[in-house]
Motif scaffolding. Structure first.
Motif, PDB file in Angstrom:
ATOM      1  N   TYR A 175       0.838  -1.206   0.000  1.00  0.00           N
ATOM      2  CA  TYR A 175       0.000   0.000   0.000  1.00  0.00           C
ATOM      3  C   TYR A 175       0.872   1.255   0.000  1.00  0.00           C
ATOM      4  O   TYR A 175       0.598   2.224  -0.727  1.00  0.00           O
ATOM      5  N   LEU A 176       1.931   1.254   0.803  1.00  0.00           N
ATOM      6  CA  LEU A 176       2.831   2.397   0.849  1.00  0.00           C
ATOM      7  C   LEU A 176       3.460   2.640  -0.522  1.00  0.00           C
ATOM      8  O   LEU A 176       3.603   3.793  -0.960  1.00  0.00           O
ATOM      9  N   THR A 177       3.819   1.573  -1.207  1.00  0.00           N
ATOM     10  CA  THR A 177       4.454   1.706  -2.518  1.00  0.00           C
ATOM     11  C   THR A 177       3.484   2.227  -3.562  1.00  0.00           C
ATOM     12  O   THR A 177       3.780   3.196  -4.289  1.00  0.00           O
ATOM     13  N   VAL A 178       2.316   1.609  -3.670  1.00  0.00           N
ATOM     14  CA  VAL A 178       1.357   1.997  -4.708  1.00  0.00           C
ATOM     15  C   VAL A 178       0.847   3.413  -4.477  1.00  0.00           C
ATOM     16  O   VAL A 178       0.854   4.255  -5.392  1.00  0.00           O
ATOM     17  N   TYR A 179       0.419   3.705  -3.264  1.00  0.00           N
ATOM     18  CA  TYR A 179      -0.124   5.040  -2.995  1.00  0.00           C
ATOM     19  C   TYR A 179       0.967   6.101  -3.057  1.00  0.00           C
ATOM     20  O   TYR A 179       0.730   7.232  -3.510  1.00  0.00           O
ATOM     21  N   GLY A 180       2.172   5.763  -2.608  1.00  0.00           N
ATOM     22  CA  GLY A 180       3.266   6.720  -2.701  1.00  0.00           C
ATOM     23  C   GLY A 180       3.548   7.115  -4.134  1.00  0.00           C
ATOM     24  O   GLY A 180       3.749   8.302  -4.449  1.00  0.00           O
ATOM     25  N   HIS A 181       3.538   6.141  -5.032  1.00  0.00           N
ATOM     26  CA  HIS A 181       3.759   6.428  -6.449  1.00  0.00           C
ATOM     27  C   HIS A 181       2.665   7.347  -6.992  1.00  0.00           C
ATOM     28  O   HIS A 181       2.953   8.326  -7.701  1.00  0.00           O
ATOM     29  N   LEU A 182       1.422   7.046  -6.661  1.00  0.00           N
ATOM     30  CA  LEU A 182       0.313   7.836  -7.182  1.00  0.00           C
ATOM     31  C   LEU A 182       0.343   9.266  -6.652  1.00  0.00           C
ATOM     32  O   LEU A 182       0.088  10.223  -7.393  1.00  0.00           O
ATOM     33  N   LEU A 183       0.647   9.425  -5.380  1.00  0.00           N
ATOM     34  CA  LEU A 183       0.666  10.765  -4.802  1.00  0.00           C
ATOM     35  C   LEU A 183       1.812  11.593  -5.373  1.00  0.00           C
ATOM     36  O   LEU A 183       1.656  12.801  -5.589  1.00  0.00           O
ATOM     37  N   ARG A 184       2.935  10.982  -5.641  1.00  0.00           N
ATOM     38  CA  ARG A 184       4.046  11.735  -6.218  1.00  0.00           C
ATOM     39  C   ARG A 184       3.705  12.286  -7.598  1.00  0.00           C
ATOM     40  O   ARG A 184       4.159  13.378  -7.972  1.00  0.00           O
ATOM     41  N   GLN A 185       2.894  11.558  -8.353  1.00  0.00           N
ATOM     42  CA  GLN A 185       2.623  12.015  -9.711  1.00  0.00           C
ATOM     43  C   GLN A 185       1.312  12.780  -9.840  1.00  0.00           C
ATOM     44  O   GLN A 185       1.035  13.366 -10.895  1.00  0.00           O
ATOM     45  N   ALA A 186       0.492  12.831  -8.792  1.00  0.00           N
ATOM     46  CA  ALA A 186      -0.773  13.568  -8.871  1.00  0.00           C
ATOM     47  C   ALA A 186      -0.509  15.050  -9.107  1.00  0.00           C
ATOM     48  O   ALA A 186       0.363  15.657  -8.474  1.00  0.00           O
ATOM     49  N   ALA A 187      -1.254  15.644 -10.027  1.00  0.00           N
ATOM     50  CA  ALA A 187      -1.050  17.051 -10.371  1.00  0.00           C
ATOM     51  C   ALA A 187      -1.498  17.982  -9.247  1.00  0.00           C
ATOM     52  O   ALA A 187      -0.900  19.041  -9.035  1.00  0.00           O
ATOM     53  N   GLU A 188      -2.541  17.609  -8.535  1.00  0.00           N
ATOM     54  CA  GLU A 188      -3.098  18.428  -7.462  1.00  0.00           C
ATOM     55  C   GLU A 188      -3.383  17.530  -6.255  1.00  0.00           C
ATOM     56  O   GLU A 188      -3.510  16.308  -6.391  1.00  0.00           O
ATOM     57  N   PRO A 189      -3.517  18.114  -5.065  1.00  0.00           N
ATOM     58  CA  PRO A 189      -3.831  17.305  -3.875  1.00  0.00           C
ATOM     59  C   PRO A 189      -5.114  16.507  -4.060  1.00  0.00           C
ATOM     60  O   PRO A 189      -6.099  17.000  -4.613  1.00  0.00           O
ATOM     61  N   VAL A 190      -5.089  15.288  -3.602  1.00  0.00           N
ATOM     62  CA  VAL A 190      -6.207  14.359  -3.775  1.00  0.00           C
ATOM     63  C   VAL A 190      -6.865  14.084  -2.431  1.00  0.00           C
ATOM     64  O   VAL A 190      -6.358  14.448  -1.371  1.00  0.00           O
ATOM     65  N   VAL A 191      -8.005  13.412  -2.491  1.00  0.00           N
ATOM     66  CA  VAL A 191      -8.669  12.880  -1.306  1.00  0.00           C
ATOM     67  C   VAL A 191      -8.407  11.378  -1.266  1.00  0.00           C
ATOM     68  O   VAL A 191      -8.624  10.681  -2.269  1.00  0.00           O
ATOM     69  N   LEU A 192      -7.917  10.883  -0.148  1.00  0.00           N
ATOM     70  CA  LEU A 192      -7.740   9.442   0.045  1.00  0.00           C
ATOM     71  C   LEU A 192      -9.008   8.879   0.668  1.00  0.00           C
ATOM     72  O   LEU A 192      -9.520   9.419   1.662  1.00  0.00           O
ATOM     73  N   HIS A 193      -9.486   7.772   0.125  1.00  0.00           N
ATOM     74  CA  HIS A 193     -10.755   7.195   0.561  1.00  0.00           C
ATOM     75  C   HIS A 193     -10.523   5.837   1.209  1.00  0.00           C
ATOM     76  O   HIS A 193      -9.993   4.921   0.584  1.00  0.00           O
ATOM     77  N   TRP A 194     -10.932   5.737   2.459  1.00  0.00           N
ATOM     78  CA  TRP A 194     -10.884   4.458   3.184  1.00  0.00           C
ATOM     79  C   TRP A 194     -12.314   3.966   3.336  1.00  0.00           C
ATOM     80  O   TRP A 194     -13.072   4.466   4.162  1.00  0.00           O
ATOM     81  N   LEU A 195     -12.684   3.013   2.503  1.00  0.00           N
ATOM     82  CA  LEU A 195     -14.033   2.447   2.507  1.00  0.00           C
ATOM     83  C   LEU A 195     -14.003   1.123   3.242  1.00  0.00           C
ATOM     84  O   LEU A 195     -13.252   0.214   2.874  1.00  0.00           O
ATOM     85  N   GLY A 196     -14.806   1.007   4.282  1.00  0.00           N
ATOM     86  CA  GLY A 196     -14.797  -0.201   5.096  1.00  0.00           C
ATOM     87  C   GLY A 196     -15.494  -1.372   4.441  1.00  0.00           C
ATOM     88  O   GLY A 196     -16.273  -1.221   3.481  1.00  0.00           O
ATOM     89  N   PRO A 197     -15.254  -2.586   4.950  1.00  0.00           N
ATOM     90  CA  PRO A 197     -15.842  -3.791   4.361  1.00  0.00           C
ATOM     91  C   PRO A 197     -17.347  -3.877   4.518  1.00  0.00           C
ATOM     92  O   PRO A 197     -17.982  -4.680   3.831  1.00  0.00           O
ATOM     93  N   MET A 198     -17.952  -3.061   5.396  1.00  0.00           N
ATOM     94  CA  MET A 198     -19.413  -3.047   5.467  1.00  0.00           C
ATOM     95  C   MET A 198     -20.012  -2.488   4.180  1.00  0.00           C
ATOM     96  O   MET A 198     -21.125  -2.820   3.800  1.00  0.00           O
TER      97      MET A 198
END
Length: 385
Positions: free
Chosen positions: A167-190
């Motif tokens: 998770y650290l690797t995938v999200y780190g890569h995406l955040l480094r290349q995002a043009a603008e600040p993003v919202v991170l979404h934590w959706l629970g299993p419910m």
């Protein structure tokens, strides 16, 4: 006027609908004290010859008109999210079209919009590299529209990840290349059972540490986090640990009034599916909060929690059925048909109770129309007038 509604025991009882809707002024000044997004549903095309497992047929005109309804009340639109049946009837091709169309409408009227970025074009076994590339493809589509990106939880990543480091690797890569600040979404299993163990652990305390580590490594690329765990205590504890400038957008459809109101140490903004049917009322409540009237805000919004808890009851992922029912009853669309036939996902007693609770809140602009439509639905199930 009176209508007979079935209860959970299968008995019919008389219910007298209210005569007038809630008195809410149309529109108003921009919302000031909180940033508020409504996660909006999609309107299916009832005349399309489709199958439950085929591509969704969307009524684009009515779908986009509902976004204009939300913008007219000062709400932002969270597009192509779980409420739009993402992964439950709406595939990536349909979601991409929805993002492009809604993005264009938002630009035309100056409406605020944020769009879901996921990996749902992956339909089979995938590697972490496949997940990263899928996220990149969707991120590019959202950024091309000028919308803010919401990095949604990925079923594919949950399936392939071997621990927090993935998770650290995938999200780190995406955040480094995002043009603008993003919202991170934590959706629970419910909301989606395939997301169990997200962030690398079934232990929510351990998962929270990984989630916070992702943010701490890239605070300049994270506008905020959307937390959908239906756990108010955990959300408050999480938001108090966020870096300065990173917002918490509550996705808790059970405790949103208290979380948005906040306390002496902070508050949550909002990105909520329940604000689809509650749109005008939610905007009115936040404008009340803008004046500093916390008690008035709670007086407006607290009574809506019973309806929200009803719509989002277990199995929570089928809350969309109630949301679309209420849109039909309120006159925002001309039918109660959903992508994938999901209108059948809730029982008649459940739908009847949703109607009763919404009517009691005055959510229907035309209570007579809502009653007439509910009576028609009851007749389909064999309930005589």
């Amino acid at each position: 006027m009176m209508i007979r509604l079935p209860d959970s025991e299968g008995r019919l009882r008389a219910y007298t609908p209210r005569a007038e809707p809630a008195a809410l002024a149309p529109g108003g000044p921009p919302l000031a004290s909180r940033t508020v997004f409504s996660a909006a549903h999609v309107v299916a095309d009832p005349f399309a010859d489709t199958t439950p497992d085929g591509p969704a047929a969307v009524d684009w005109e009515t779908t986009l008109a509902f976004r204009h309804h939300l913008w007219s009340h000062g709400l932002g639109v969270a597009e192509a999210m779980d409420t739009a049946q993402r992964g439950m009837g709406l595939d990536w091709a349909g979601a991409a079209e929805l993002i492009r169309r809604s993005g264009a409408e938002a630009r035309a009227v100056g409406g605020r919009i944020a769009c879901g970025v996921g990996t749902d074009q992956l339909t089979g076994p995938a590697s972490t590299e496949d997940v990263r590339r899928a996220y990149e493809e969707q991120l590019a589509v959202v950024e091309e529209t000028g919308a803010q990106a919401i990095l949604m939880a990925s079923r594919a990543l949950a399936a392939v990840a071997t621990g927090p480091e993935d998770y650290l690797t995938v999200y780190g890569h995406l955040l480094r290349q995002a043009a603008e600040p993003v919202v991170l979404h934590w959706l629970g299993p419910m909301f989606d059972p395939a997301l169990a163990g997200y962030w690398g652990s079934d232990d929510l305390d351990e998962a929270t540490e990984t989630f916070l580590a992702v943010i701490a490594d890239h605070p300049d690329k994270v506008d905020g986090v959307k937390v959908s765990l239906l756990d108010a205590r955990r959300e408050v504890e999480l938001r108090r640990r966020l870096p300065k400038g990173v917002r918490c957008y509550t996705g808790d459809d059970f405790h949103y009034p208290e979380l948005i109101a906040g306390d002496e140490r902070g508050f949550s903004h909002a990105l909520l599916g329940i604000f689809d049917p509650l749109g005008p009322l939610a905007a009115h409540a936040v404008r009340t909060l803008d004046t500093g009237d916390v008690a008035g805000f709670r007086a407006v919004l607290d009574p809506t929690v019973e309806l929200s808890r009803h719509l989002f009851q277990t199995p929570t992922r089928y809350y969309k059925t109630g949301v679309v029912l209420l849109a039909w009853l309120a006159g925002h669309q001309e039918h109660f048909v959903m992508a994938g036939g999901l209108q059948s996902a809730r029982s008649l007693p459940h739908l009847a109770r949703a109607y009763e609770l919404a009517d009691g809140l005055g959510l229907f602009p035309d209570p007579g129309l809502a009653e007439e439509r509910m009576a028609r639905l009851l007749s389909v199930y064999g309930v005589a007038p």
